[in-house]
Scaffold this motif. Structure first.
Motif, PDB file in Angstrom:
ATOM      1  N   ALA A  81     -92.279  69.067   8.782  1.00  0.00           N
ATOM      2  CA  ALA A  81     -93.078  68.716   7.604  1.00  0.00           C
ATOM      3  C   ALA A  81     -92.693  67.339   7.081  1.00  0.00           C
ATOM      4  N   THR A  82     -91.390  67.030   7.109  1.00  0.00           N
ATOM      5  CA  THR A  82     -90.925  65.707   6.676  1.00  0.00           C
ATOM      6  C   THR A  82     -91.439  64.619   7.604  1.00  0.00           C
ATOM      7  N   LEU A  83     -91.406  64.895   8.913  1.00  0.00           N
ATOM      8  CA  LEU A  83     -91.912  63.935   9.892  1.00  0.00           C
ATOM      9  C   LEU A  83     -93.403  63.684   9.674  1.00  0.00           C
ATOM     10  N   GLN A  84     -94.160  64.745   9.451  1.00  0.00           N
ATOM     11  CA  GLN A  84     -95.599  64.608   9.229  1.00  0.00           C
ATOM     12  C   GLN A  84     -95.897  63.818   7.960  1.00  0.00           C
ATOM     13  N   SER A  85     -95.090  64.032   6.928  1.00  0.00           N
ATOM     14  CA  SER A  85     -95.291  63.312   5.678  1.00  0.00           C
ATOM     15  C   SER A  85     -95.080  61.812   5.874  1.00  0.00           C
ATOM     16  N   GLY A  86     -94.007  61.449   6.590  1.00  0.00           N
ATOM     17  CA  GLY A  86     -93.752  60.038   6.857  1.00  0.00           C
ATOM     18  C   GLY A  86     -94.808  59.432   7.760  1.00  0.00           C
ATOM     19  N   PHE A  87     -95.222  60.193   8.764  1.00  0.00           N
ATOM     20  CA  PHE A  87     -96.255  59.704   9.694  1.00  0.00           C
ATOM     21  C   PHE A  87     -97.574  59.491   8.958  1.00  0.00           C
ATOM     22  N   GLY A  88     -97.874  60.364   8.013  1.00  0.00           N
ATOM     23  CA  GLY A  88     -99.132  60.268   7.278  1.00  0.00           C
ATOM     24  C   GLY A  88     -99.226  59.041   6.399  1.00  0.00           C
ATOM     25  N   ARG A  89     -98.089  58.410   6.079  1.00  0.00           N
ATOM     26  CA  ARG A  89     -98.106  57.210   5.240  1.00  0.00           C
ATOM     27  C   ARG A  89     -98.328  55.933   6.038  1.00  0.00           C
ATOM     28  N   LEU A  90     -98.311  56.044   7.371  1.00  0.00           N
ATOM     29  CA  LEU A  90     -98.561  54.878   8.212  1.00  0.00           C
ATOM     30  C   LEU A  90    -100.047  54.527   8.196  1.00  0.00           C
ATOM     31  N   PRO A  91    -100.396  53.260   8.475  1.00  0.00           N
ATOM     32  CA  PRO A  91    -101.816  52.895   8.567  1.00  0.00           C
ATOM     33  C   PRO A  91    -102.534  53.715   9.631  1.00  0.00           C
ATOM     34  N   LEU A  92    -103.809  53.983   9.422  1.00  0.00           N
ATOM     35  CA  LEU A  92    -104.581  54.823  10.325  1.00  0.00           C
ATOM     36  C   LEU A  92    -104.569  54.286  11.748  1.00  0.00           C
ATOM     37  N   VAL A  93    -104.669  52.971  11.899  1.00  0.00           N
ATOM     38  CA  VAL A  93    -104.689  52.380  13.247  1.00  0.00           C
ATOM     39  C   VAL A  93    -103.388  52.678  13.976  1.00  0.00           C
ATOM     40  N   VAL A  94    -102.266  52.558  13.272  1.00  0.00           N
ATOM     41  CA  VAL A  94    -100.961  52.839  13.873  1.00  0.00           C
ATOM     42  C   VAL A  94    -100.858  54.305  14.261  1.00  0.00           C
ATOM     43  N   ARG A  95    -101.319  55.184  13.377  1.00  0.00           N
ATOM     44  CA  ARG A  95    -101.269  56.621  13.674  1.00  0.00           C
ATOM     45  C   ARG A  95    -102.138  56.967  14.886  1.00  0.00           C
ATOM     46  N   ALA A  96    -103.337  56.382  14.942  1.00  0.00           N
ATOM     47  CA  ALA A  96    -104.240  56.661  16.061  1.00  0.00           C
ATOM     48  C   ALA A  96    -103.643  56.187  17.376  1.00  0.00           C
ATOM     49  N   LEU A  97    -103.090  54.972  17.390  1.00  0.00           N
ATOM     50  CA  LEU A  97    -102.469  54.458  18.619  1.00  0.00           C
ATOM     51  C   LEU A  97    -101.280  55.311  19.039  1.00  0.00           C
ATOM     52  N   ALA A  98    -100.505  55.756  18.057  1.00  0.00           N
ATOM     53  CA  ALA A  98     -99.323  56.565  18.363  1.00  0.00           C
ATOM     54  C   ALA A  98     -99.705  57.882  19.026  1.00  0.00           C
ATOM     55  N   VAL A  99    -100.691  58.583  18.462  1.00  0.00           N
ATOM     56  CA  VAL A  99    -101.052  59.880  19.039  1.00  0.00           C
ATOM     57  C   VAL A  99    -101.749  59.704  20.393  1.00  0.00           C
ATOM     58  N   ILE A 100    -102.452  58.589  20.589  1.00  0.00           N
ATOM     59  CA  ILE A 100    -103.073  58.347  21.893  1.00  0.00           C
ATOM     60  C   ILE A 100    -102.002  58.121  22.949  1.00  0.00           C
ATOM     61  N   VAL A 101    -101.030  57.246  22.654  1.00  0.00           N
ATOM     62  CA  VAL A 101     -99.973  56.942  23.621  1.00  0.00           C
ATOM     63  C   VAL A 101     -99.123  58.181  23.902  1.00  0.00           C
ATOM     64  N   LEU A 102     -98.719  58.884  22.852  1.00  0.00           N
ATOM     65  CA  LEU A 102     -97.893  60.075  23.053  1.00  0.00           C
ATOM     66  C   LEU A 102     -98.663  61.172  23.792  1.00  0.00           C
ATOM     67  N   GLY A 103     -99.966  61.304  23.480  1.00  0.00           N
ATOM     68  CA  GLY A 103    -100.783  62.273  24.204  1.00  0.00           C
ATOM     69  C   GLY A 103    -100.931  61.916  25.665  1.00  0.00           C
ATOM     70  N   ASP A 104    -101.067  60.622  25.958  1.00  0.00           N
ATOM     71  CA  ASP A 104    -101.165  60.184  27.345  1.00  0.00           C
ATOM     72  C   ASP A 104     -99.879  60.465  28.107  1.00  0.00           C
ATOM     73  N   LEU A 105     -98.743  60.213  27.481  1.00  0.00           N
ATOM     74  CA  LEU A 105     -97.456  60.485  28.129  1.00  0.00           C
ATOM     75  C   LEU A 105     -97.280  61.978  28.389  1.00  0.00           C
ATOM     76  N   ALA A 106     -97.637  62.796  27.402  1.00  0.00           N
ATOM     77  CA  ALA A 106     -97.517  64.244  27.582  1.00  0.00           C
ATOM     78  C   ALA A 106     -98.429  64.731  28.697  1.00  0.00           C
ATOM     79  N   MET A 107     -99.665  64.223  28.717  1.00  0.00           N
ATOM     80  CA  MET A 107    -100.616  64.676  29.728  1.00  0.00           C
ATOM     81  C   MET A 107    -100.257  64.172  31.112  1.00  0.00           C
ATOM     82  N   TYR A 108     -99.648  63.000  31.203  1.00  0.00           N
ATOM     83  CA  TYR A 108     -99.211  62.497  32.508  1.00  0.00           C
ATOM     84  C   TYR A 108     -98.270  63.502  33.172  1.00  0.00           C
ATOM     85  N   TRP A 109     -97.263  63.951  32.436  1.00  0.00           N
ATOM     86  CA  TRP A 109     -96.315  64.901  33.025  1.00  0.00           C
ATOM     87  C   TRP A 109     -96.947  66.273  33.213  1.00  0.00           C
ATOM     88  N   GLY A 110     -97.815  66.654  32.287  1.00  0.00           N
ATOM     89  CA  GLY A 110     -98.536  67.908  32.475  1.00  0.00           C
ATOM     90  C   GLY A 110     -99.409  67.869  33.717  1.00  0.00           C
TER      91      GLY A 110
END
Length: 269
Positions: A81-110
């Motif tokens: 919950a603390t991590l989500q709160s801090g992440f939610g304060r980041l600019p939308l563009v940064v959040r979108a890029l972060a979840v795209i990159v992390l999702g790509d890394l997760a899916m690569y190994w999957g």
């Protein structure tokens, strides 16, 4: 009881999606085909249309139901919950890029696991059973394989508390790009080919090999990073230029019909 108006709405939505895909990709495939000799009414097209209908009319809603149900039942640690709160304060563009990159890394190994673990390969092989690729072939995916894929791609976004609306936008974007990389289109991206996947990059992944490389659908740089990036060799390029296409699909025999492919992973070998 099934609400008829809901079914009509879902059917209308699926029809509109198909119309948009046809309007976008048919002209592209006609203007710059990867395999010039490939017929529009190819073998397996009816099966891929059935998979498209199944995804949009039945299994897409099932995926959403599974995700929302799981989120409601899984306890949320305070640290998350603390991590989500801090992440939610980041600019939308940064959040979108972060979840795209992390999702790509997760899916690569999957995705690599799908090719290496026999049980996962049983279901993922349905997707690789297509012997001709175009924008409709992207939808040839066993529903359990699709659920697995959506889990890995969206897990980072869910854990970081990305909004539900934003998550739907990511799913739509990834779905459109997945359709593009399967299309019968040879569209050079230049330097962007390291950042964004392309049909030429992904068609190599559908060669008749169990470990073909190019596992990152959206981000080829991940394949470069982990040593699984592959390029077409001279013979394959010559085949494309002659209009012969690539040798795609599976070496193992299997069913050709929609129902046959749905049941096939459950049959004993």
């Amino acid at each position: 009881m099934i609400d008829l108006s809901d079914m009509v709405g879902v059917s209308r939505s699926a029809t509109l999606v198909l119309a948009w895909l046809v309007a976008i990709f048919v002209p592209l495939e006609w203007a710059r085909p990867m395999s010039p000799g490939q017929r529009r009414l190819r073998a397996g097209l009816a099966t891929d249309l059935a998979f498209f209908a199944g995804q949009h009319l039945v299994f897409g809603a099932l995926v959403v139901w599974c995700f929302t149900g799981a989120l409601e039942r899984v306890p949320q640690p305070q640290a998350l919950a603390t991590l989500q709160s801090g992440f939610g304060r980041l600019p939308l563009v940064v959040r979108a890029l972060a979840v795209i990159v992390l999702g790509d890394l997760a899916m690569y190994w999957g995705h690599r696991l799908q090719h290496r673990v026999p049980l996962l390969w049983r279901f993922h092989a349905v997707h690789h059973s297509a012997e001709k690729l175009d924008f409709m072939a992207a939808h040839r995916e066993h529903p359990l394989d699709g659920l697995y894929t959506q889990f890995f791609m969206n897990l980072p976004a869910v854990l970081l508390g990305f909004s539900f609306e934003g998550l739907l936008g990511l799913v739509a974007f990834r779905g459109l790009w997945a359709t593009f990389i399967h299309a019968n289109v040879d569209l050079p991206l230049g330097r962007l080919a390291l950042v964004f996947g392309s049909p030429r990059h992904h068609h190599i992944h559908h060669l008749r090999e169990r470990d073909p490389g190019n596992y990152a659908n959206l981000a080829p740089w991940i394949d470069w990073l982990f040593g699984t990036h592959r390029e077409l060799d001279d013979e394959q390029l010559a085949r494309i230029q002659r209009g012969d296409g690539l040798d795609l699909g599976l070496d193992e025999p299997g069913p050709k019909t929609y129902l046959g492919l749905l049941v096939h992973p459950f049959r004993p070998k």
